[in-house]
Design a protein around this motif. Structure first.
Motif, short mmCIF file in Angstrom:
data_model
loop_
_atom_site.label_atom_id
_atom_site.label_comp_id
_atom_site.label_asym_id
_atom_site.label_seq_id
_atom_site.Cartn_x
_atom_site.Cartn_y
_atom_site.Cartn_z
N LYS A 1 -9.13 1.23 8.03
CA LYS A 1 -10.21 0.22 7.98
C LYS A 1 -10.16 -0.57 6.68
CE LYS A 1 -13.61 1.15 11.33
NZ LYS A 1 -14.14 2.50 11.65
N MET A 2 -9.88 0.17 5.61
CA MET A 2 -9.82 -0.47 4.30
C MET A 2 -8.64 -1.47 4.26
SD MET A 2 -8.61 1.23 0.85
CE MET A 2 -6.97 0.91 1.35
N HIS B 1 0.82 -1.21 0.00
CA HIS B 1 0.00 0.00 0.00
C HIS B 1 0.85 1.26 0.00
CE1 HIS B 1 -3.47 2.52 0.85
NE2 HIS B 1 -2.69 3.16 1.72
N SER C 1 -9.54 -4.54 6.26
CA SER C 1 -10.43 -5.53 5.65
C SER C 1 -9.75 -6.20 4.46
CB SER C 1 -11.79 -4.93 5.29
OG SER C 1 -11.61 -3.94 4.35
N ALA C 2 -8.84 -5.48 3.80
CA ALA C 2 -8.10 -6.13 2.70
C ALA C 2 -7.26 -7.29 3.27
CB ALA C 2 -7.20 -5.12 2.01
N LYS D 1 -10.47 5.82 7.68
CA LYS D 1 -11.07 5.03 6.61
C LYS D 1 -10.00 4.18 5.91
CE LYS D 1 -14.53 5.95 3.20
NZ LYS D 1 -14.97 6.92 2.24
N LYS D 2 -8.86 4.80 5.72
CA LYS D 2 -7.77 4.09 5.04
C LYS D 2 -7.34 2.86 5.86
CE LYS D 2 -4.05 6.29 3.05
NZ LYS D 2 -2.73 6.92 3.10
#
Ligand code: ADP
Ligand code: MG
Length: 490
Positions: free
Chosen positions: A481-482, A408, A485-486, A478-479
Motif C-alpha cells: 500500500k505504501m 525500494h 501511494s508513493a 502495508k508495504k
C-alpha cells in the motif's frame, strides 16, 4: 508529414492484424494519394477497378478504423480512384465518377463536397492543387520496390541504440559486416513493434552496401509459406527451392508463423541446411525464443540455437525520447524536448505506437493550425486512448512503477526485467507485475512483454502470488500500500 508515412503505418497495422498476404494482395499497390485534413477526406488510388471494388466492399471498415485513428479524426471520407496515373488527365468519365461503381451500385461514401459537381472534383494527382484555409493538401506518388529486397528506409543509421536493444543491434551489425563468420544463424526475438523487422532490413541493406554483388533475400515467414503452397499447387516445388540456391543472405521475418506448418517447416529445414552448409548467412526474427514457439519441430529449434539468440526489450524512457526525436527529424516534424519527453512517457508499450502517436500529434497540429505543444499532445493522446490527463490511474506508466519498486528493493530496472530468479529479484518482479496491473490499463500480455518478454501466464502467476501474500501477511500488505501511494503521488 507525407501521406505515404500514414499509409505505411496503415500497412504495418493490417499486416499485424490480418497477415502480410492481405497487404501483398490488396493494399500494396494502393496509394494514399491525397489527405485533406480540413475536410477529413482522403483519396486512395487503386491500380484497377477490380481491386478498387474489392477493397471498397471488403476492407471499408478496416480502412475507416485505422485511418481515422492514424489521422486522429472522428469521421473520414474516402474517395476510391481506380487506374492511378490516369487521374491527372482531364478524362471526364473518371472525374465524373470519383466512385468507380458498376451502374446499379450505390456509392458507399458521400462526397466530402456534396455541393461540388463531379466534374469539379480536382485531379487528385495534380501537383498544383490549392490548399484550403492554409491546411495542407498532401500528395504522394507511389514507389514500388521489388519483392523480397530489403526496404532501404530501415538502416542501422536510423536505428537508435539503447540498453534495450544493444545486444541485438550489435549482433546484427556484426553479421552485416562479415557474413556467416560470427553468428549463424542470428536469431532476433522480442515483442511487437520493438524493431525486429527494422534490424532485419538493416542487415540486408548494410551487407549489400558492403558487398554490392551479393544476393540478399528478405521475406516474411508467411510470404515464404504462401509462395511454397503456391509452388506445390502449380507443381513448381523444385523452382521454389532453386530460388534459395544462390542466396548469400537470407532474412526471414516472424518465423513464429511457421508454427504447426509441417510441410513449410520441412522445406525450410532443407533450405536452411543447404545455405548453412554453403556458409551462407541466415537471420531470423520471431516474437519469442525458438524453444517457446509452440508447434515448431525440434530439429528446427535446435538449428536456430546454433548461432546467437539476441532479444529486443521495451526501450527505456531515454531511448524512447531519442527514437522520437530521430523520427521527428526524419519526417520534418519539429517537437520541443518537453513534448518529446511527454509523448515518450505516455507511450511506452512499443516503438510503433510511439511513431503512431507522433504522426497523430503532427496530423492534429496541421488540422487545427496549432503548434505542437504539451496541451495539444495531451489532447491527441487522450482521444486516442493513450495515456490520460484526467484519469490518474492511466497516467501512471509502467516505467514509473518499475523504477519505484526497483529503488525500494535496491535493484535496477534491468534486473527486474532480467532472467534472474533469486528470491529478492523474483519478489520485486512479482510486486512490479501486481502494481502495474493495478495502476495502469495495460494488458497481461503487454506487462509480460515489458517485463523482459515474459508471457501472460507468468504475469498471472505473479499476481496470484502477491494477492495470496497480501491476504496472509499484514506487514507485506502495508508495504504494498505504501509503495502504491508513493507511486500514485509522483
Ligand atoms: P517489429 O518487427 O519488432 O514488430 P519494427 O521493426 O516493425 O518492429 O519496428 C516498429 C517501428 O519502430 C518501425 O517503424 C521501426 O523503424 C521503429 N523502430 C523500432 N526500433 C527502433 C529503434 N531502435 N530506432 C528507431 N526506430 C525504431
Ligand atoms: Mg516485424
Amino acid at each position: 508529414m507525407q501521406p505515404h508515412i500514414i499509409w505505411e503505418e496503415f500497412l504495418k497495422i493490417v499486416k499485424e492484424e490480418s497477415g502480410s498476404q492481405v497487404v501483398e494482395t490488396w493494399f500494396k499497390a494502393v496509394t494514399l494519394q491525397e489527405v485533406d485534413l480540413y475536410t477529413n477526406s482522403i483519396t486512395l488510388a487503386m491500380p484497377n477497378s477490380f481491386i478498387c471494388n474489392w477493397i471498397r466492399e471488403h476492407y471499408n471498415e478496416l480502412l475507416q478504423t485505422h485511418l481515422k485513428r492514424l489521422l486522429n479524426t472522428p469521421a473520414l471520407h474516402i474517395t476510391f480512384l481506380p487506374h492511378h496515373g490516369k487521374t491527372s488527365t482531364s478524362h471526364k468519365g473518371e472525374y465524373a465518377l470519383a466512385y468507380p461503381l458498376p451502374p446499379k451500385e450505390q456509392p458507399l461514401f458521400r462526397s466530402p463536397h456534396p455541393s461540388v459537381t463531379p466534374t469539379e472534383v480536382p485531379p487528385a494527382s495534380s501537383a498544383s492543387l490549392p490548399t484550403r484555409n492554409n491546411t495542407p493538401v498532401l500528395h504522394h506518388t507511389a514507389h514500388y520496390k521489388p519483392a523480397c529486397t530489403p526496404n532501404e528506409h530501415y538502416t542501422f543509421n536510423s536505428f537508435v541504440v539503447g540498453p534495450s536493444n544493444s545486444l541485438a543491434h550489435g549482433a546484427a551489425y556484426a553479421v552485416s559486416q562479415s557474413l556467416a563468420s560470427c553468428y549463424n544463424p542470428l536469431f532476433i526475438y522480442g515483442g511487437t513493434g520493438l524493431g525486429k523487422t527494422h534490424l532485419l532490413h538493416a542487415v540486408g541493406n548494410e551487407a549489400k552496401q558492403k558487398n554490392p554483388g551479393i544476393k540478399v533475400r528478405y521475406e516474411t515467414a508467411d510470404h515464404f509459406m504462401n509462395e511454397f503452397i503456391k509452388s506445390i499447387r502449380f507443381d513448381k516445388g523444385h523452382e521454389f527451392r532453386e530460388r534459395y540456391n544462390s542466396v548469400d543472405l537470407l532474412l526471414i521475418d516472424d518465423i513464429q508463423f511457421f508454427a504447426n506448418k509441417e510441410q513449410t517447416q520441412e522445406i525450410f529445414f532443407h533450405i536452411f541446411n543447404s545455405l548453412y552448409n554453403q556458409k551462407k548467412q541466415i537471420v531470423l526474427t520471431c516474437d519469442v525464443m525458438p524453444e517457446e514457439v509452440k508447434g515448431l519441430q525440434h530439429r528446427l529449434v535446435s538449428r536456430m540455437e546454433w548461432g546467437l539468440i539476441a532479444d529486443l526489450q521495451t526501450p527505456d524512457l531515454e531511448t524512447r525520447i531519442a527514437i522520437l526525436n530521430r523520427k521527428a527529424e526524419q519526417q520534418n516534424i519539429t517537437i520541443t524536448p518537453e513534448v518529446a519527453a511527454f509523448i515518450a512517457s505516455r507511450v511506452n508499450a512499443n516503438i510503433r505506437q510511439l511513431e503512431g502517436a507522433l504522426i497523430r500529434v503532427d496530423a492534429f497540429s496541421s488540422l487545427t493550425g496549432q503548434p505542437i505543444d504539451i496541451s495539444l499532445a495531451r489532447r491527441v493522446l487522450l482521444n486516442s486512448g493513450v495515456g490520460s490527463g484526467n484519469n490518474a490511474r492511466n497516467a501512471v506508466e509502467m516505467n514509473l512503477v518499475t523504477h519505484a519498486i526497483a529503488e525500494h528493493y535496491n535493484l535496477t530496472v534491468a534486473e527486474i526485467k532480467s532472467k534472474k530468479r533469486d528470491k529478492d529479484t523474483t519478489l520485486a518482479r512479482q510486486v512490479t507485475c501486481y502494481l502495474i496491473k493495478k495502476l495502469t490499463p495495460y494488458s497481461l500480455q503487454s506487462i509480460g512483454t515489458y517485463l523482459g518478454g515474459r508471457d501472460h501466464s507468468t504475469v498471472i502467476h505473479a499476481l496470484t502470488k502477491i494477492e495470496e501474500r497480501i491476504g496472509k501477511d499484514p506487514v507485506f500488505e502495508k508495504k504494498i500500500k505504501m509503495l502504491e501511494s508513493a507511486i500514485t503521488s509522483q
